[in-house]
Write a protein that holds these residues in place. Structure first.
Motif, short mmCIF file in Angstrom:
data_model
loop_
_atom_site.label_atom_id
_atom_site.label_comp_id
_atom_site.label_asym_id
_atom_site.label_seq_id
_atom_site.Cartn_x
_atom_site.Cartn_y
_atom_site.Cartn_z
N ASN A 65 0.79 -1.13 0.07
CA ASN A 65 0.04 -0.07 0.15
C ASN A 65 0.73 1.50 -0.04
O ASN A 65 0.33 2.41 -0.02
CB ASN A 65 -0.86 0.13 1.31
CG ASN A 65 -0.32 0.21 2.31
OD1 ASN A 65 0.80 -0.33 2.61
ND2 ASN A 65 -0.70 0.64 3.43
N THR B 193 -1.91 4.03 0.92
CA THR B 193 -3.53 4.05 0.76
C THR B 193 -4.00 2.79 1.72
O THR B 193 -3.16 2.16 2.29
CB THR B 193 -3.82 3.56 -0.57
OG1 THR B 193 -2.97 2.32 -0.79
CG2 THR B 193 -3.39 4.63 -1.85
N THR C 164 -6.39 8.16 1.00
CA THR C 164 -4.99 8.13 0.33
C THR C 164 -4.31 9.34 1.11
O THR C 164 -4.69 10.31 1.15
CB THR C 164 -4.92 8.07 -1.14
OG1 THR C 164 -5.72 6.95 -1.52
CG2 THR C 164 -3.39 7.98 -1.62
N SER D 121 -6.41 5.72 -6.66
CA SER D 121 -6.90 4.76 -5.62
C SER D 121 -8.32 5.20 -5.48
O SER D 121 -8.96 3.98 -4.63
CB SER D 121 -6.07 4.68 -4.65
OG SER D 121 -6.12 5.78 -3.95
#
Length: 170
Positions: free
Chosen positions: A72, A92, A99, A130
């Motif tokens: 992530n 994220t 985010t 994202s």
């Protein structure tokens, strides 16, 4: 220890403005997949030392790799005329629908040359890929004196403040 005021900001709407690419440099932004630890440390020091960044500074290789090589975490490097000019680091999913632009900055030799707004716009655009509900970032009084104003001009709104003590980078 240095005392600082931390401002937490968030962006809840995908920006509609775009920032033109500066023409004074040949620019490239590259995602650093599994960035090498020495290169990450170089970028972190070059960008962060003037602002006393400290969170990743004293981590050993194993601890640093465990943080920056997570699935992530997304690190992008700005190159200007072939030289590293800055980086941003996105995280994220630490919080649902969020985010975070955890680190963002330029190496001092590239500051004041028209790159920051363009590069921040790229970081924001990448963060929205994202599909979060919001993008967050923080700054403090040890960062560039123009950072908070630039973040606000790019659409971020302050949501909270905190006082902190940070180890000076000498």
């Amino acid at each position: 220890m240095l005392k600082t005021r931390v401002t937490h900001l968030e962006l809840t709407d995908r920006p509609t403005q775009s920032v033109p690419t500066p023409v004074s440099f040949k620019l490239a932004i590259m995602r650093a997949t599994r960035i090498s630890l020495p290169f990450y440390r170089f970028l972190y020091e070059q960008v962060g030392k003037p602002h006393h960044w400290s969170v990743h500074r004293h981590l050993d290789d194993k601890a640093l790799a465990a943080i920056i090589h997570r699935d992530n975490v997304d690190i992008h490097v700005l190159y200007a005329d072939g030289s590293p000019a800055g980086f941003f680091e996105l995280v994220t999913g630490e919080e649902e629908g969020v985010t975070e632009i955890l680190y963002f900055g330029l190496i001092p030799e590239f500051q004041g040359r028209g790159l920051a707004r363009f590069f921040l716009n790229e970081a924001i655009s990448t963060a929205w890929m994202s599909d979060p509900q919001k993008v967050i970032i923080e700054t403090n009084t040890l960062d560039s004196p123009r950072a908070l104003q630039m973040y606000q001009r790019m659409g971020f709104h302050p949501v909270s403040f905190a006082e902190a003590e940070i180890e000076a980078w000498v």
